[in-house]
Design an enzyme around this catalytic site. Structure first.
Site, PDB file in Angstrom:
ATOM      1  NE  ARG A  73      -4.373  -0.952   9.466  1.00  0.00           N
ATOM      2  CZ  ARG A  73      -3.315  -0.348   8.934  1.00  0.00           C
ATOM      3  NH1 ARG A  73      -3.353   0.938   8.697  1.00  0.00           N
ATOM      4  NH2 ARG A  73      -2.236  -1.020   8.643  1.00  0.00           N
ATOM      5  CE  LYS A  75      -2.156  -0.673   3.950  1.00  0.00           C
ATOM      6  NZ  LYS A  75      -1.731  -1.970   4.446  1.00  0.00           N
ATOM      7  NE  ARG A 123       6.938  -2.918   5.755  1.00  0.00           N
ATOM      8  CZ  ARG A 123       5.610  -2.869   5.770  1.00  0.00           C
ATOM      9  NH1 ARG A 123       4.963  -2.407   4.731  1.00  0.00           N
ATOM     10  NH2 ARG A 123       4.935  -3.277   6.819  1.00  0.00           N
ATOM     11  NE  ARG A 145       5.911  -0.523   9.658  1.00  0.00           N
ATOM     12  CZ  ARG A 145       4.725  -0.431   9.053  1.00  0.00           C
ATOM     13  NH1 ARG A 145       4.631   0.175   7.875  1.00  0.00           N
ATOM     14  NH2 ARG A 145       3.655  -0.931   9.592  1.00  0.00           N
ATOM     15  NE  ARG A 205       1.415  -4.666  10.985  1.00  0.00           N
ATOM     16  CZ  ARG A 205       2.470  -4.468  10.195  1.00  0.00           C
ATOM     17  NH1 ARG A 205       3.608  -5.071  10.454  1.00  0.00           N
ATOM     18  NH2 ARG A 205       2.382  -3.675   9.165  1.00  0.00           N
TER      19      ARG A 205
HETATM   20  P1  AMP Z   1       0.685   0.949   8.440  1.00  0.00           P
HETATM   21  O1  AMP Z   1       1.868   1.827   8.257  1.00  0.00           O
HETATM   22  O2  AMP Z   1      -0.509   1.401   7.646  1.00  0.00           O
HETATM   23  O3  AMP Z   1       0.997  -0.515   8.250  1.00  0.00           O
HETATM   24  O4  AMP Z   1       0.242   1.092  10.002  1.00  0.00           O
HETATM   25  C1  AMP Z   1       1.103   0.701  11.053  1.00  0.00           C
HETATM   26  C2  AMP Z   1       0.317   0.529  12.324  1.00  0.00           C
HETATM   27  O5  AMP Z   1      -0.262   1.775  12.722  1.00  0.00           O
HETATM   28  C3  AMP Z   1      -0.838  -0.445  12.254  1.00  0.00           C
HETATM   29  O6  AMP Z   1      -0.454  -1.802  12.407  1.00  0.00           O
HETATM   30  C4  AMP Z   1      -1.708   0.038  13.423  1.00  0.00           C
HETATM   31  O7  AMP Z   1      -1.155  -0.370  14.663  1.00  0.00           O
HETATM   32  C5  AMP Z   1      -1.539   1.569  13.318  1.00  0.00           C
HETATM   33  N1  AMP Z   1      -2.558   2.132  12.419  1.00  0.00           N
HETATM   34  C6  AMP Z   1      -2.378   2.680  11.190  1.00  0.00           C
HETATM   35  N2  AMP Z   1      -3.527   3.064  10.649  1.00  0.00           N
HETATM   36  C7  AMP Z   1      -4.496   2.730  11.549  1.00  0.00           C
HETATM   37  C8  AMP Z   1      -5.902   2.827  11.551  1.00  0.00           C
HETATM   38  N3  AMP Z   1      -6.572   3.332  10.507  1.00  0.00           N
HETATM   39  N4  AMP Z   1      -6.568   2.389  12.660  1.00  0.00           N
HETATM   40  C9  AMP Z   1      -5.919   1.872  13.712  1.00  0.00           C
HETATM   41  N5  AMP Z   1      -4.584   1.722  13.766  1.00  0.00           N
HETATM   42  C10 AMP Z   1      -3.873   2.141  12.689  1.00  0.00           C
END
Ligand code: AMP
Length: 217
Positions: free
Chosen positions: A88, A13, A127, A160, A171
């Site tokens: 999400r 993404k 990653r 990360r 996740r």
């Molecule tokens: P990402 O970079 O999109 O993979 O997001 C990393 C982490 O941030 C996720 O695994 C969640 O812990 C948190 N996070 C990101 N976006 C959301 C969201 N829309 N709702 C809740 N937690 C989020």
């Protein structure tokens, strides 16, 4: 154009979104990146969010909706934006619809990047992300020119804290139970477009562009 890019964690993404926003010259709104930036700056919201992020859990809907509401009220998000990783949960999707309705607007398209769990695990373990600008690399398929250094801004690359095997498993479970139901939510609105994320990186980008160009022609 107001679009949302969805997909399980590790589907690409973030990397695809950064290409799309460059092509269409629109701001990218990534809640994950906003949380990481806030954490790196030592902001309270970032420290709070990181407690959940490290375990692979979702940050609460209230905190997440608020950070998005503030971001959407900025001038550059008035006519165009790409949402990456938000909403999400169905509650977040309903909150987003209300925010946009209040602005006299709505989402135009939801791109869903499909991928298998094997591919996702492999991708997330390889990653690396730039601490400074958030650009993502893959140690095999999208290597930086110099080890550990971002090609774009020279920032330091890191793994990360939520890209560990345990956290990735959690996740993916959360994605299946909380985020996947959103696909039906958007399909019912006739704005869902599936793209095969297990192809060459460039081909995935081309497929997304094909969808968006068809919609906006
Ligand atoms: P990402 O970079 O999109 O993979 O997001 C990393 C982490 O941030 C996720 O695994 C969640 O812990 C948190 N996070 C990101 N976006 C959301 C969201 N829309 N709702 C809740 N937690 C989020």
């Amino acid at each position: 154009m107001k679009i949302l890019v969805m997909g399980p964690p590790g589907a690409g993404k973030g990397s695809q979104s950064s290409r799309i926003v460059k092509r269409y010259n629109m701001p990218s709104i990534s809640t994950g990146q906003m949380f990481r930036d806030a954490y790196n700056k030592g902001e309270k919201i970032g420290v709070e969010a990181m407690k959940f992020i490290k375990k692979g859990e979702l940050v609460s809907d209230d905190i997440t909706n608020e950070i998005v509401r503030l971001r959407l009220s900025e001038e550059d998000a008035e006519t165009n934006f790409l949402l990456d990783g938000y909403p999400r949960t169905v509650n977040q999707a309903i909150a987003l619809d209300k925010m946009l309705e209040g602005m006299g607007s709505k989402l135009d398209a939801v791109i869903n990047i499909l991928s298998s769990h094997d591919v996702l695990f492999e991708r997330m373990e390889q990653r690396r992300v730039c601490k400074q600008c958030g650009a993502t690399y893959h140690l095999k398929f999208m290597k930086p020119q110099e080890d550990g250094v971002c090609d774009i801004c020279g920032g330091e690359l890191y793994q990360r804290p939520d890209d560990t095997h345990e956290s990735v498993e959690r996740r993916l479970e959360i994605y299946e139970s909380k985020t996947k139901p959103l696909l039906d939510y958007y399909d019912d609105k006739n704005i869902l477009y599936n793209v095969n994320g297990m192809q060459e990186f460039d081909k995935v980008t081309d497929d997304i562009i094909l969808v968006l160009d068809t919609i906006y022609d």
